[in-house]
Structures are given as structure tokens and as C-alpha cells.
Design an enzyme around this catalytic site. Structure first.
Site, PDB file in Angstrom:
ATOM      1  CG  ASP A 138      -6.551   2.484   3.369  1.00 39.04           C
ATOM      2  OD1 ASP A 138      -6.673   1.554   4.184  1.00 39.04           O
ATOM      3  OD2 ASP A 138      -6.232   2.309   2.176  1.00 39.04           O
ATOM      4  CG  ASP A 172      -3.641  -1.664   5.609  1.00 39.89           C
ATOM      5  OD1 ASP A 172      -4.084  -2.760   5.217  1.00 39.89           O
ATOM      6  OD2 ASP A 172      -3.980  -0.582   5.108  1.00 39.89           O
TER       7      ASP A 172
END
Length: 207
Positions: A138, A172
Site C-alpha cells: 500500500d 483498492d
């Protein structure tokens, strides 16, 4: 292969490639915890890795990690099948494209959790994490609003708050956009034309 099949999968493939390119760049040019600010304190790249679901949520333990990865694989197969089904039944193109976003996002994170532990990532002992045990990379962090809850707020009174706290990746974002657009336009996507039933007056006029 028909163009109606090709376009959603091309969109999905582009999203997967972009997601993996970003993750590879971050992994090769940043160290965990490093930040590169592009919107001051309100937007930055923040390199982090997580064992779990979207936006850093986790399912603990090795078995939990394995179960989550296998569940993701089954889920993405189901989403891919659903996309083909929607295409064959000629559902709304917007719905199909949004499902393609969700499919691509799920695939992007599956690549991380399935292969990164085998190719790149190691545990505390220096050994590879292994197949199906990789961590998801991430990097996007947007703490747009920061402050403190007032003391009178139950449970959180006096505590710090950050909006938006989760660190996420391109995959995401694709999943979130797809889901949100489906929720917003669901009536438009799933509307059915109901044939008008003849009224007594219309029947009398026909006679």
C-alpha cells in the site's frame, strides 16, 4: 472474440498493470515507512505492507492469511464468471465496466498475496514468506482532516482522529470506485421495463 468481451477485460488488464507498476516502483525506490509528500501534509506516498484485506484490515495468523488469500482467489474467479455472465446477458455496459474495476482490483491484490511472499518478501527470520503468504503493498495516504474529538464524545472523547486514515493502493481504489458506482446507479443498471397491462377502458375501445 467479440468486442463486448474484449473491452472490459482490456480495462481490467490495464488497471492490473498500472497497479503492479506502482507497487514495483514503490518497493524498489522506497523503504517501509518512508513518505514522499505531493500534497504537503494532506497527500503523500507512504510505503507500507499489510497481511490482510483492502485498506489495511487484517485476518490474523498464518492460517488466517492463507484462508484470506484462498478466499480471494475463489472470489475473483466468481467475479470473473459474473462479468462473463453479464456480458452474455447484455447487461448495462456501465455495470459491466464497474464489475471489471472490482475484478481488476481483486486480481491486483491477489498477485501480491499469492506471489510476493515467494519472490520478494521475507519474514523476521529472513526466509521467504512463501506462496499465498505475501503482504499487500500500500502507498496512498490522504490524511485530509486531523484533529481531536471533543471530551464529551462517548468512547472517543479527547482522542486524535484522522480522515482519511487508511493507506491504500491503486487496486483498492479500483474496487471502491466500482462498488460505489454500482450502489449509486443500481436502479439504472438493473431497471426492467414492465409491460403495460390493458385497462378495462382500453379493452372496451378496442371492441
Amino acid at each position: 472474440m467479440k468486442a463486448s468481451y474484449v473491452k472490459p477485460f482490456i480495462v481490467a488488464l490495464i488497471i492490473i498493470i498500472v497497479d503492479q507498476v506502482i507497487k514495483t516502483w514503490v518497493r524498489m525506490n522506497m523503504y517501509p515507512g518512508e513518505e514522499i509528500k505531493f500534497l504537503g501534509e494532506r497527500g503523500m506516498l507512504h510505503y507500507t505492507e499489510n497481511n490482510g484485506m483492502a485498506f489495511g484490515m487484517e485476518l490474523g495468523g498464518d492460517w488466517g492469511k492463507l484462508a484470506l488469500t484462498l478466499f480471494r482467489i475463489v472470489a475473483v474467479c466468481g467475479i470473473g464468471y459474473g462479468m462473463v455472465y453479464l456480458i452474455k446477458r447484455k447487461y448495462h455496459r456501465g455495470l459491466i465496466m464497474n464489475v471489471a474495476l472490482i475484478f481488476a482490483g481483486a486480481m491486483g491484490n491477489i498477485i501480491d498475496s499469492t506471489f510476493y511472499g515467494l519472490l520478494y518478501q521475507t519474514g523476521y527470520d529472513g526466509k521467504p514468506l512463501g506462496l499465498f503468504h505475501g503482504r499487500v503493498v500500500d502507498m496512498f495516504y490522504f490524511p485530509l482532516i486531523t484533529g481531536n474529538f471533543p471530551d464529551w464524545v462517548p468512547f472517543w472523547g479527547g482522542q486524535d482522529f484522522v480522515f482519511f486514515r487508511p493507506v491504500f493502493n491503486f487496486a483498492d481504489a479500483a474496487i471502491s470506485v466500482g462498488v460505489i458506482l454500482i450502489l449509486i446507479f443500481q436502479k439504472h443498471y438493473f431497471k426492467q421495463e414492465i409491460p403495460e397491462e390493458p385497462t378495462p377502458n382500453s379493452e372496451m375501445l378496442e371492441e
